[in-house]
Design a protein around this motif. Structure first.
Motif, mmCIF file in Angstrom:
data_model
loop_
_atom_site.group_PDB
_atom_site.id
_atom_site.type_symbol
_atom_site.label_atom_id
_atom_site.label_comp_id
_atom_site.label_asym_id
_atom_site.label_seq_id
_atom_site.Cartn_x
_atom_site.Cartn_y
_atom_site.Cartn_z
ATOM 1 N N GLY A 1 36.566 55.771 -14.800
ATOM 2 C CA GLY A 1 36.036 57.072 -14.432
ATOM 3 C C GLY A 1 36.120 57.313 -12.943
ATOM 4 O O GLY A 1 36.505 56.447 -12.154
ATOM 5 N N PRO A 2 35.732 58.526 -12.515
ATOM 6 C CA PRO A 2 35.887 58.906 -11.105
ATOM 7 C C PRO A 2 34.748 58.445 -10.206
ATOM 8 O O PRO A 2 34.779 58.670 -9.002
ATOM 9 N N ASP A 3 33.704 57.828 -10.774
ATOM 10 C CA ASP A 3 32.555 57.455 -9.962
ATOM 11 C C ASP A 3 32.912 56.346 -8.991
ATOM 12 O O ASP A 3 33.645 55.410 -9.318
ATOM 13 N N VAL A 4 32.343 56.473 -7.796
ATOM 14 C CA VAL A 4 32.556 55.484 -6.743
ATOM 15 C C VAL A 4 31.333 54.583 -6.676
ATOM 16 O O VAL A 4 30.197 55.060 -6.713
ATOM 17 N N THR A 5 31.551 53.278 -6.568
ATOM 18 C CA THR A 5 30.470 52.303 -6.521
ATOM 19 C C THR A 5 30.407 51.694 -5.135
ATOM 20 O O THR A 5 31.429 51.273 -4.586
ATOM 21 N N SER A 6 29.200 51.626 -4.567
ATOM 22 C CA SER A 6 28.997 50.990 -3.267
ATOM 23 C C SER A 6 28.778 49.506 -3.469
ATOM 24 O O SER A 6 27.946 49.110 -4.292
ATOM 25 N N VAL A 7 29.498 48.700 -2.729
ATOM 26 C CA VAL A 7 29.401 47.256 -2.867
ATOM 27 C C VAL A 7 29.288 46.648 -1.465
ATOM 28 O O VAL A 7 30.096 46.950 -0.590
ATOM 29 N N LYS A 8 28.267 45.770 -1.283
ATOM 30 C CA LYS A 8 28.103 45.094 -0.010
ATOM 31 C C LYS A 8 28.863 43.773 -0.040
ATOM 32 O O LYS A 8 28.682 42.970 -0.956
ATOM 33 N N VAL A 9 29.700 43.577 0.989
ATOM 34 C CA VAL A 9 30.466 42.346 1.106
ATOM 35 C C VAL A 9 30.398 41.898 2.557
ATOM 36 O O VAL A 9 29.837 42.598 3.417
ATOM 37 N N LEU A 10 30.989 40.743 2.878
ATOM 38 C CA LEU A 10 31.094 40.248 4.247
ATOM 39 C C LEU A 10 32.546 40.310 4.689
ATOM 40 O O LEU A 10 33.461 40.106 3.877
ATOM 41 N N ASN A 11 32.732 40.577 5.951
ATOM 42 C CA ASN A 11 34.113 40.669 6.411
ATOM 43 C C ASN A 11 34.798 39.311 6.439
ATOM 44 O O ASN A 11 36.015 39.219 6.561
ATOM 45 N N CYS A 12 33.996 38.227 6.283
ATOM 46 C CA CYS A 12 34.590 36.890 6.227
ATOM 47 C C CYS A 12 34.851 36.448 4.804
ATOM 48 O O CYS A 12 35.286 35.310 4.569
ATOM 49 N N ASP A 13 34.576 37.299 3.817
ATOM 50 C CA ASP A 13 34.832 36.963 2.421
ATOM 51 C C ASP A 13 36.327 36.934 2.145
ATOM 52 O O ASP A 13 37.082 37.782 2.648
ATOM 53 N N THR A 14 36.710 35.977 1.292
ATOM 54 C CA THR A 14 38.099 35.993 0.831
ATOM 55 C C THR A 14 38.289 37.161 -0.116
ATOM 56 O O THR A 14 37.326 37.765 -0.609
ATOM 57 N N ILE A 15 39.544 37.473 -0.412
ATOM 58 C CA ILE A 15 39.810 38.585 -1.317
ATOM 59 C C ILE A 15 39.234 38.290 -2.707
ATOM 60 O O ILE A 15 38.689 39.173 -3.362
ATOM 61 N N SER A 16 39.335 37.030 -3.142
ATOM 62 C CA SER A 16 38.768 36.673 -4.452
ATOM 63 C C SER A 16 37.250 36.818 -4.447
ATOM 64 O O SER A 16 36.639 37.265 -5.428
ATOM 65 N N GLN A 17 36.614 36.443 -3.338
ATOM 66 C CA GLN A 17 35.170 36.614 -3.247
ATOM 67 C C GLN A 17 34.780 38.090 -3.288
ATOM 68 O O GLN A 17 33.781 38.477 -3.903
ATOM 69 N N VAL A 18 35.582 38.924 -2.647
ATOM 70 C CA VAL A 18 35.328 40.373 -2.687
ATOM 71 C C VAL A 18 35.466 40.878 -4.122
ATOM 72 O O VAL A 18 34.656 41.681 -4.593
ATOM 73 N N LYS A 19 36.516 40.430 -4.803
ATOM 74 C CA LYS A 19 36.681 40.849 -6.198
ATOM 75 C C LYS A 19 35.465 40.454 -7.044
ATOM 76 O O LYS A 19 34.978 41.225 -7.875
ATOM 77 N N GLU A 20 34.990 39.231 -6.830
ATOM 78 C CA GLU A 20 33.835 38.771 -7.605
ATOM 79 C C GLU A 20 32.621 39.661 -7.359
ATOM 80 O O GLU A 20 31.901 40.032 -8.299
ATOM 81 N N LYS A 21 32.388 40.023 -6.102
ATOM 82 C CA LYS A 21 31.236 40.864 -5.798
ATOM 83 C C LYS A 21 31.408 42.271 -6.353
ATOM 84 O O LYS A 21 30.435 42.903 -6.797
ATOM 85 N N ILE A 22 32.646 42.775 -6.323
ATOM 86 C CA ILE A 22 32.899 44.108 -6.895
ATOM 87 C C ILE A 22 32.666 44.079 -8.407
ATOM 88 O O ILE A 22 31.995 44.955 -8.969
ATOM 89 N N ILE A 23 33.225 43.070 -9.065
ATOM 90 C CA ILE A 23 33.040 42.958 -10.524
ATOM 91 C C ILE A 23 31.558 42.799 -10.859
ATOM 92 O O ILE A 23 31.047 43.386 -11.815
ATOM 93 N N GLU A 24 30.858 42.000 -10.056
ATOM 94 C CA GLU A 24 29.422 41.789 -10.279
ATOM 95 C C GLU A 24 28.657 43.092 -10.217
ATOM 96 O O GLU A 24 27.752 43.334 -11.027
ATOM 97 N N GLN A 25 28.983 43.944 -9.267
ATOM 98 C CA GLN A 25 28.255 45.193 -9.091
ATOM 99 C C GLN A 25 28.684 46.253 -10.104
ATOM 100 O O GLN A 25 27.839 46.933 -10.698
ATOM 101 N N VAL A 26 29.983 46.383 -10.306
ATOM 102 C CA VAL A 26 30.482 47.431 -11.205
ATOM 103 C C VAL A 26 30.071 47.149 -12.649
ATOM 104 O O VAL A 26 29.681 48.052 -13.383
ATOM 105 N N TYR A 27 30.150 45.889 -13.043
ATOM 106 C CA TYR A 27 29.857 45.526 -14.428
ATOM 107 C C TYR A 27 28.516 44.797 -14.539
ATOM 108 O O TYR A 27 28.344 43.894 -15.362
#
Length: 1552
Positions: A1199-1225
């Motif tokens: 869907g078109p909804d945008v989700t806000s996700v807090k991450v750290l700029n030192c996170d790896t890309i996989s860590q960012v994905k995990e946090k995004i998946i955690e928040q979205v789902y």
């Protein structure tokens, strides 16, 4: 007794004829039994047991209630709280004639029974209420029926008297459906204990599902039978009637088999109400054996079950049905035989059911045909209990139907004919002659039930089953149509056949139902005095059928005088009567000779105050003169005589004279006056002083007697004692003041004080003045209480005067009373308020401290804050100081104001808060009585600390502890800030929890992970996948064989031999033992009570080994045996619901809090270390710079909804994905979310996008090392839009390179260039970095402390939420420890710790994914391990000696460990003090778990059986040898059965 049926039918009457024998109880009667040897009758009533003679005269009474009890009370009642007097209903009453006792079971104290003396029930022979739940027999519920029957029990050595009980369900009762109760102490058994345990018919939680309602228990031959109704399987509330049968000598209830009984067409009358067992008699047996009968041949001496039943939906319709007992037995045998030999089928249709079990596929057996003959009473390896399917119910036609609800039945046989006595709910008894065409020939009105069930009235009446003698002529006799009655021709009376001496001669006794009589045409004269001689001539309609001997007998029968007989013709008979001095009644001809008047009874009615002689004379006189037989009354000698007799003295009054008097309304000698009523009154009650006495109503003449100092009736007070001639002139003593409430008031006054005492006047106007501390106090008349209480309002006081003083009251007459206590004027002085700030919305609880805050009463205190009113909750005392919390706890502190103790409410380090004393302190000396200062507060500390440590160790401990406290102080502010941030972040998550979003795993997945995930194959284990590689052609054969193997495992003899054989094998290692035990747990999950029995047996063997040959403290520490793993699995099963209901939520919150706190800071994806952790080895040893980014994420296909996700700029890309998946789902469990490798991340800073990955060609290199990409590497900022793309299976091959790092390279992999240059400084700095950042551990610990405490409290709470399995197993350990001399309290503590905290809770705490659908990362697992270690340390008894070299994890919770240890100790102590969980209750709980979990969550039972057989196959020879050496196994043919199973499963020929 000839006129009564031998069983003595007892009828409860509403209206009673005086001639009948009756007894009235003070309370409703519940049960009635009779001792057939003595004829005594025993009534079980509410609160009483009555012993009556055969004629219902009371011989003795035993009081059984009311008793102090409560529904939740566990005897003895002295240990219970919230008890109140409760009635004791009698639930069971049985005569035990062999030892002369009466078994009495009531509804109080959980249904405990007692034994009373049959000769005198007032003598109690046995009662004991301290043996626990094993002796609870009956029910505390009023509507639960209990039935019982006497029996015997045989073991190898002795035979005991027992009684077998059937009981419905009560919510607070023992759940035993059927139990056998011993009547003597024997070994470990005590009187009334249930001596048969671990049986399905005892353990099944039948109450909410099957709704058993017992109606009858009886013994016939070698069997015991129960008759009851229940539902079929819980899916339908319709009741069905069943009869169950047990072998009397069955020590395990294996023979319990139930047969459904259908009554009427289509089983219309489906619910049994009552029943009776009796022989049918010759005529009814002939009817039952008729050609149209479905019962076959029935003999007159056979037993028949007579049953009354009604439809569920219609209480206005009932029927009587009959079931010959031999037909019941034949059908039961057919059911059992079909189960053993014919796959549960009869004529190809399923005929057998296994009630109270979720298993339905247990009828595939290869049993020998003679199994039933060999095991008539079942066996442990045979299915039980059994029941018939509805198709094979025993059917019976309704023998007789009626409108209304039949509630009782009794049956008797008379003259080969059968009579049923049926009681209904309208209080009537119906007499039914049971023939081919049954007919109701009589109805007794006003009778309230035969004694079977639900007796509600307090009266018992003895009613004859027949009333033959009441009929005075043949016509009325035969009109009865009563099978008991007939006309005795020669005796001229209506009698039973046995009472007619010539009944065997032809037509000598005319049976009532045949309706035949000899008619009299004439009789002359109609009456005749016995003192006269005269001929009597009679004419009959026909006497041709009478024998000549009968003619000769007509005149001589019962006429003890000489008679002359003349037979004039066939229809006429003449008799000559002569003088005689006795009364003779020629009843056949309705001729009552006139001299009956001389025998009129001397009735004496015991009316109080009326002489019985006058009553006797009066009633004899009236009976005589009113007689129709020509009698006269002699008024002088008070005799009744024949009218023709001379009147010797006085006046004789005959009927004509009496009628004349009666018409003139004159009564002879009949009036007596009764005295009027008397009123009693006690002047002293409620009149304790003079004023109260004078206030009494004058009509009672109460006066105050000065010398007696009491209020008495005026004539009881002697003037010498009074002091004056007229007692009403006595003056009352001076007023006495006993209390002042309150003792302190404000300087400006305005509050009310209450003055209590005595002689404070009679009327409110008697109070003339009141002064308080010398100042006037305004009397509030509307609050005045005569003599005892005066209320007044104080005014302001001059600050220059004394602020304290006594209270004085003056009453009418100038009498004054002065208080011994003082009242003080003072103003409260508030000094501080905490907290100093609060929200505008209010609701903040604040504490105001200061001096004199207890001035006035609570209701007088008003608090305002900035003009806003603040509600006063409580007023407490406080004491300020230092070091309170270090020296003691609030339970150890004792505080006194003067000599009165105060309750320590709250204890802080610098303050004590006390509840004010309930009574004023007493002055301790004359100086204190003059002292107006507040009483000093004394503080006493009770300390029981054991100073066993050396002074040096103590100083070292305190030093380390002080350093830790200083360290914590330095980071306290940071902890508060981190905790505040965490709670804000967790707020949304808590809302999710409140919406029930905790991702609990279903039961099957939970057990799969707990049992099999740690196995060598992990998630691919066959028990988790459930896939067996079996060819389709052999699948049916294998399935059938596995079912047979399952039945074999249910033989305790086989299973114990199986396990022992495996454990004796050297190659059966620890891993195999764990796996085997888990397989066994799944295979036996359907019978957890049996599983528990096996576990107990093996545990007792294990315990014996450790106690006698090893260190007992090591038992259960590791899973070195099968039974230790079985125990772990058992705990996992029993605590699953507790996890979901209680401990799961705090555990999940702890897991989420740890995960959230760790992810707030940098986490090295390569070395799995984090900045925020509890584990020092997992602490990130570098000060990594980072910033928080808030990404706006758009997920394709979501869907078109945008989700806000807090991450750290030192996170790896996989860590960012995990946090995004955690928040979205976040609303989906982990298993349903997309995996990190299946999605890509695209960054779109403008119109173009860039795919982000952990490693690519832009990755930075440092020497030979490559850094994993982070958001900082791509310069991602918060104003850019991130988007996860459509799911793909992507794997970055570059990550396979070992020379990659994220934040910190491993310490032993520094660049060789630096090493060659001698840069040792870098190495030393790297080594010291971890210690520099140890303060972060304290920060994380403080932040998570509340979550850790909440979880520990949820687990270590010994309240009502303790799972029954924990209480049951801990009691088992305690009981076994008492049997061994070398097991002390510390060993018991270790056993309990090894069995529950270390075996279950530590496992769950370290592996949340066992209970939740979550992913536990390595960094989270490291922190959970620290908490798990702390939990283990808290459960140990050994002291932890801390030093500088102690691990950081030990130091981290050093301060809390003592608190946690106390929690564990209190938990164990609390469990020990709980109400015991009996074997029966535990088995019931386990059976319910088996049923619920077996239905809702199908485990891979077939797979488990297949895997278990692999062990049987591997160790086949050893198992066969073990079985052949075991006599019990040989008797059950277990070797043969295993060989048959092996042949089927392995498709090979065996020794068979």
């Amino acid at each position: 007794m000839a006129s009564w049926v031998s069983l003595l039918l007892f009828l409860f009457c509403k209206s009673v004829v005086r001639a009948q024998e009756e007894f009235t109880s003070e309370t409703p009667i519940n049960n009635v039994v009779q001792d057939t040897q003595t004829g005594r009758i025993y009534l079980g009533a509410v609160n009483s047991i009555y012993q009556l003679g055969p004629s219902l005269q009371k011989q003795a009474r035993a009081e059984t209630g009311p008793k102090e009890d409560s529904r939740t009370c566990t005897p003895p009642a002295s240990a219970c709280q919230d008890t109140k007097p409760m009635p004791n209903l009698n639930k069971l009453l049985l005569v035990h004639p062999s030892n002369g006792t009466l078994i009495v079971c009531g509804s109080r104290y959980r249904g405990i029974c007692s034994l009373l003396n049959l000769t005198n029930v007032e003598q109690q022979i046995y009662y004991l209420d301290t043996k626990g739940e094993r002796t609870y027999v009956a029910s505390i519920e009023d509507n639960v029926n209990v039935v019982g029957v006497m029996s015997t029990y045989k073991n190898e050595e002795d035979t005991f008297s027992v009684f077998v009980v059937g009981k419905g369900y009560g919510s607070a009762d023992s759940t035993k459906l059927i139990s056998t109760r011993i009547l003597q102490d024997y070994g470990d058994w005590v009187v009334f204990e249930s001596i048969i345990e671990a049986s399905t018919v005892q353990t099944t939680p039948f109450a909410p599902k099957y709704l058993h309602d017992f109606r009858l228990a009886f013994k016939e031959g070698d069997f015991i039978y129960f008759l009851f109704s229940r539902t079929l399987d819980g899916t339908d509330n319709k009741n069905l009637t069943f009869v169950s049968r047990l072998c009397e000598n069955d020590p395990h209830y294996y023979s319990h088999t139930e047969l459904q009984l259908n009554c009427g067409p289509n089983n219309r009358y489906n619910k049994v109400q009552a029943a009776y067992v009796a022989s049918p008699g010759k005529e009814l047996a002939r009817v039952l054996s008729g050609s149209s009968s479905m019962h076959g041949k029935v003999m007159s001496w056979d037993k028949v079950l007579f049953m009354v039943a009604s439809p569920d939906e219609d209480d206005n319709d009932s029927a009587l049905c009959m079931y010959p007992l031999n037909i019941i037995n034949e059908q039961l045998v057919d059911i059992i035989s079909a189960c053993y030999s014919d796959s549960g089928k009869i004529s190809g249709f399923p005929a057998v059911d296994i009630p109270y079990s979720s298993k339905t596929d247990e009828f595939s057996f290869l049993l020998p045909k003679d199994t039933l003959e060999l095991y008539k009473c079942g066996a442990d390896f045979l299915p039980s209990p059994l029941a018939s399917k509805p198709r094979f119910a025993l059917k019976a036609d309704a023998m007789w139907t009626t409108q209304g609800l039949l509630t009782a039945v009794a049956v008797a046989v008379e003259n080969d004919h059968t009579v049923a006595f049926l009681g209904n709910s309208q209080g009537e008894v119906l007499k039914v002659h049971l023939t081919a065409m049954p007919n109701m020939y009589s109805k007794i009105p006003g009778v309230h039930f035969l004694i079977i069930f639900h007796v509600l009235t307090p009266q018992i009446t003895k009613v004859p089953v027949q009333t033959c003698l009441q009929q005075k002529d043949c016509q009325s006799c035969v009109e009865l149509r009563d099978p008991y009655c007939g006309w005795c021709v020669l005796e001229g009376r209506c009698t039973r056949r046995s009472e007619c001496r010539r009944a065997e001669e032809k037509n000598g006794w005319l049976w009532s139902p045949k309706h035949q009589c000899v008619k009299i045409i004439s009789f002359h004269p109609p009456n005749l005095s016995c003192k006269k001689t005269q001929k009597v001539q009679s004419c009959f309609s026909s006497l041709s059928s009478l024998s000549s001997s009968l003619f000769l007998s007509f005149c001589s029968l019962l006429l003890f005088l000489s008679l002359s007989l003349a037979l004039q013709n066939t229809n006429s008979l003449e008799c000559a009567s002569h003088k005689h001095s006795y009364l003779h009644v020629f009843r056949y001809f309705l001729c009552v000779l006139s001299c009956v008047c001389v025998l009129l009874p001397n009735y004496v009615f015991g009316i109080i105050f009326l002489p019985s002689v006058l009553i006797s004379v009066y009633f004899r006189c009236m009976s005589c003169v009113a007689s129709s037989w020509g009698c006269q009354w002699n008024t002088h000698v008070h005799t009744c005589s024949d009218m023709n007799d001379a009147c010797i003295r006085g006046m004789c009054v005959g009927k004509k004279v009496w009628q004349k008097f009666h018409q003139n309304h004159t009564i002879i000698q009949c009036f007596v006056l009764f005295p009027s009523a008397v009123t009693l009154y006690n002047c002293s009650v409620g009149r304790e002083d003079c004023s109260l006495c004078k206030n009494a109503d004058t009509k009672y003449s109460c006066v105050w007697c000065a010398k007696q100092k009491a209020c008495v009736y005026e004539k009881l007070c002697n003037p010498d004692q009074q002091g004056s001639e007229y007692p009403y002139n006595t003056d009352c003593p001076d007023p006495l003041i006993t209390d002042i409430i309150p003792r302190f008031g404000p300087m400006q006054g305005g509050i009310s004080i209450t003055i209590k005492g005595s002689n404070l006047g009679i009327h409110r106007q008697d109070i003339k003045s009141i002064t308080v501390a010398g100042e006037p106090c305004v009397h509030q008349e509307e609050k005045y209480s005569v003599s005892t209480s005066v209320v007044c309002e104080i005014g302001p006081i001059d600050p220059q005067t004394e602020h304290w003083g006594q209270v004085e009251v003056e009453v009418k007459g100038g009498k004054r009373g002065t208080s011994s206590m003082y009242f003080t004027y003072r103003n409260p002085r508030p000094e501080a308020v905490k907290p100093s700030r609060g929200p505008k919305a209010g609701g903040t609880l604040i504490t105001i401290s200061g001096l004199f805050l207890d001035t006035g009463s609570k209701g007088d205190v008003q608090v305002t804050i900035g003009g806003v009113e603040c509600t006063v909750i409580s007023v407490n005392l406080s004491l300020q100081g230092r070091g309170f919390s270090k020296a003691m706890t609030n339970k150890e502190a004792q505080a006194f104001v003067g000599d009165v103790p105060c309750l320590v409410n709250t204890l802080q380090d610098d303050k004590l808060f006390l509840d004010p004393p309930s009574t004023p302190p007493r002055a301790r000396s004359r100086r204190h009585r003059r002292d107006t200062r507040p009483e000093l507060l004394d503080l006493t500390v009770r300390s029981h600390k054991d100073r066993r440590k050396s002074q040096q160790a103590e100083r070292e401990y305190e030093k380390v502890k002080h350093q830790l406290e200083n360290l914590e102080e330095s980071v306290r502010d940071r902890c508060k800030k981190e905790f505040t941030d965490l709670m804000i972040e967790m707020e949304d998550h808590t809302n999710e929890l409140s919406e029930g979003r905790i991702p609990f795993l279903d039961y099957k997945t939970y057990t799969d992970r707990v049992f099999f995930l740690p196995s060598k194959d992990g998630a691919n284990d066959v028990m988790i996948t459930g896939k067996l590689d079996i060819p389709e052609a052999r699948r049916a054969t294998v399935t059938q064989a596995l079912n047979q193997f399952s039945n074999l495992l249910n033989s305790k003899t086989f299973l114990i031999n199986f396990i022992r054989t495996l454990e004796r094998s050297h190659d059966f290692n620890a891993r195999a033992k764990v796996y085997f035990a888990s397989l066994l747990t799944v295979a036996l999950h359907g019978k957890l009570e049996y599983y528990t029995d096996i576990m107990r047996t093996l545990l007792l063997e294990l315990m014996g080994d450790y106690v006698h040959s090893k260190n007992p403290k090591l038992m259960l520490r590791r899973s070195e045996t099968v039974v230790e793993r079985m125990l772990c699995n058992w705990m996992s099963i029993c605590l699953y619901q507790f996890l979901k209901d209680s401990a799961g939520e705090p555990l999940y919150k702890l897991f989420r809090a740890i995960k959230h706190q760790i992810e707030k800071g940098p986490v090295d994806a390569r070395v799995k270390k984090a900045k925020y952790t509890l584990n020092d080895t997992g602490l990130l040893g570098d000060d990594v710079e980072y910033s928080v980014l808030t990404l706006q994420v758009l997920v394709q296909s979501e869907g078109p909804d945008v989700t806000s996700v807090k991450v750290l700029n030192c996170d790896t890309i996989s860590q960012v994905k995990e946090k995004i998946i955690e928040q979205v789902y976040r609303n989906q469990p982990y298993s349903q979310r997309p995996k990190v490798d299946s999605v890509t991340l695209e960054w779109r800073p403008g119109s173009t996008g860039q795919i982000l990955s952990d490693l690519d060609l832009t990755s930075q290199k440092e020497g030979r090392w490559k850094r994993i990409n982070t958001l900082a590497h791509y310069n991602v900022s918060t104003d850019k839009i991130e988007e996860t793309c459509t799911k793909k299976n992507i794997r970055n091959a570059l990550l396979e390179d070992d020379k990659v790092f994220h934040l910190v390279r491993p310490a032993d992999e520094l660049d060789e260039i630096k090493s060659k240059r001698g840069s040792i400084k870098d190495k030393s700095m790297t080594k010291a970095i971890t210690e520099i950042y140890l303060t972060r551990l304290l920060s994380v610990k403080g932040t998570l402390q509340q979550f850790v405490d909440d979880f520990f409290r949820s687990v270590l709470c010994s309240g009502a939420v303790v799972p029954p399995a924990v209480k049951y197993f801990f009691d088992f350990l305690d009981e076994q420890a008492l049997k061994h001399n070398n097991v002390d309290e510390e060993t018991i503590h270790i056993w309990k710790t090894n069995s529950l905290p270390l075996r279950f809770w530590v496992n769950i705490l370290k592996n949340p994914h066992f209970i939740f659908d979550v992913h536990v990362s390595e960094v989270v697992d490291a922190s959970l391990s620290v908490i798990a270690q702390t939990f283990m340390d808290a459960c140990t008894k050994s002291e932890h000696k801390l030093s500088r070299d102690s691990p950081s994890n030990k130091l981290l919770y050093a301060k809390e460990i003592s608190t946690y240890k106390k929690m564990v100790d209190d938990y164990y102590k609390g469990i020990r003090q709980m109400v015991p969980v009996s074997d029966q209750d535990m088995n019931t709980h386990l059976a319910e778990v088996s049923r619920v979990r077996g239905t809702a969550d199908k485990l891979n039972t077939q797979v488990a059986l297949h895997q278990l057989y692999q062990y049987a196959s591997k160790y086949y020879d050893g198992i066969i040898l073990s079985l052949e050496e075991d006599p019990a196994a040989q008797s059950k043919q277990l070797t043969l059965r295993l060989q048959q199973i092996a042949a089927a499963l392995e498709n090979k020929v065996t020794d068979l």
